[in-house]
Design an enzyme around this catalytic site. Structure first.
Site, mmCIF file in Angstrom:
data_model
loop_
_atom_site.group_PDB
_atom_site.id
_atom_site.type_symbol
_atom_site.label_atom_id
_atom_site.label_comp_id
_atom_site.label_asym_id
_atom_site.label_seq_id
_atom_site.Cartn_x
_atom_site.Cartn_y
_atom_site.Cartn_z
ATOM 1 N N LEU A 40 0.849 -1.198 0.000
ATOM 2 C CA LEU A 40 0.000 0.000 0.000
ATOM 3 C C LEU A 40 0.883 1.247 0.000
ATOM 4 C CD1 LEU A 40 -1.654 -2.430 1.058
ATOM 5 C CD2 LEU A 40 -2.860 -0.881 2.570
ATOM 6 N N ASP A 41 1.362 1.631 -1.169
ATOM 7 C CA ASP A 41 2.330 2.723 -1.270
ATOM 8 C C ASP A 41 1.661 4.001 -1.777
ATOM 9 O OD1 ASP A 41 4.681 4.100 -1.264
ATOM 10 O OD2 ASP A 41 5.561 3.100 -2.989
#
EC number: 2.5.1.20
Length: 284
Positions: A40-41
């Site tokens: 989850l960047d």
């Protein structure tokens, strides 16, 4: 003027659901990934981009996560693994770390409150990683939701918390070594104590691959790994498990991820399915 008298969102949600069903019926003509992993960047960059207050990016990211998990569930994906918090994240500013921990606790407690719904959808929630590093309230909450959903099997949500791949590999080696040592122990019938008979031990007892893999945190191995923000680094995530895995790196920040990205990841997996299956056989 409100044309739909407050009902428009529900109509659009219903329409979207039927459109997704049509799309899924096409996708399921090919193989569907068993396991999709996510990094989850981009939550922080999303917050800066939209000038959100502190924590706004993480909240937006959580909503995106719920949507993505819904798509995976509807599509028939069996496992989804989320890189929720790395051991390396402890190096960040203390107030940032505490905010994320508080947010996780809030969401886990929310899951506990909705336990009946989670069980109705047959969802199993598992936390994986070096959970000893969590503070006690978070550890207790995580353990509670895992026990409450342990018997569910339709969809398994793996949350990698206090996780790095290097820590996982060290853990797997240590546990495999302990298992190997136990196999060399012979119990004394007299008092129940176990002793090791040196003369009966093998001079060299290697740890087999299957034994090592049995002691990793995350199984089965992912078919697709999605990392948002266009980054192609694995960031110490699933280094062992991604030997035979498609890496998809859309440029969207995590809160911007949508159905099209999940669909494209599945299509990519289907396009390379034959090669990946042959490679799996080669690695055996």
């Amino acid at each position: 003027m409100e044309l739909y008298n407050g009902e428009r969102p529900s109509v659009f949600r219903l329409l979207g659901k039927y459109m997704r069903k049509g799309l899924y019926s096409i996708l399921t003509q090919g193989p569907i990934p068993t396991h999709i992993a996510f990094i989850l960047d981009g939550n922080g960059r999303f917050a800066k981009k939209h000038k959100l207050p502190e924590g706004g990016g993480h909240k937006a990211g959580f909503l995106a996560l719920l949507n993505v998990l819904t798509y995976c569930y509807e599509l028939g994906v069996k496992y989804a693994t989320i890189y929720a918090f790395s051991i390396d994240n402890f190096r960040r500013k203390p107030h940032e770390v505490q905010y994320v921990m508080n947010l996780m606790l809030e969401k886990i407690e929310g899951m506990i409150m909705e336990e009946s719904i989670i069980n109705a959808y047959d969802i199993c929630v598992r936390f994986v990683g070096n959970l000893k590093l969590l503070d006690e309230p978070l550890k207790t909450a995580a353990d509670k939701i895992m026990r409450a959903t342990a018997k569910n099997s339709k969809f398994v949500l793996l949350l990698a918390v206090c996780y790095t791949s290097t820590d996982e590999i060290v853990h797997a080696v240590e546990e495999s070594s302990k298992d190997k040592l136990k196999s060399d122990e012979i119990c004394n019938d007299g008092n129940g104590d176990c002793v090791i008979k040196i003369e009966e031990m093998e001079p060299y007892s290697e740890i087999k691959l299957v034994e090592l893999e049995r002691n990793t945190y995350i199984n089965p191995y992912p078919d697709v790994l999605i990392r948002t923000s266009g980054e192609t680094r694995l960031s110490n995530y699933l280094l062992w498990q991604t030997t035979n895995c498609i890496l998809y790196s859309p440029h969207a920040l995590w809160p911007e991820i949508g159905l099209r990205h999940v669909v494209w990841a599945v299509i990519n997996c289907q396009r390379h399915y034959s090669y990946l299956e042959k490679h799996k056989e080669y690695l055996k």
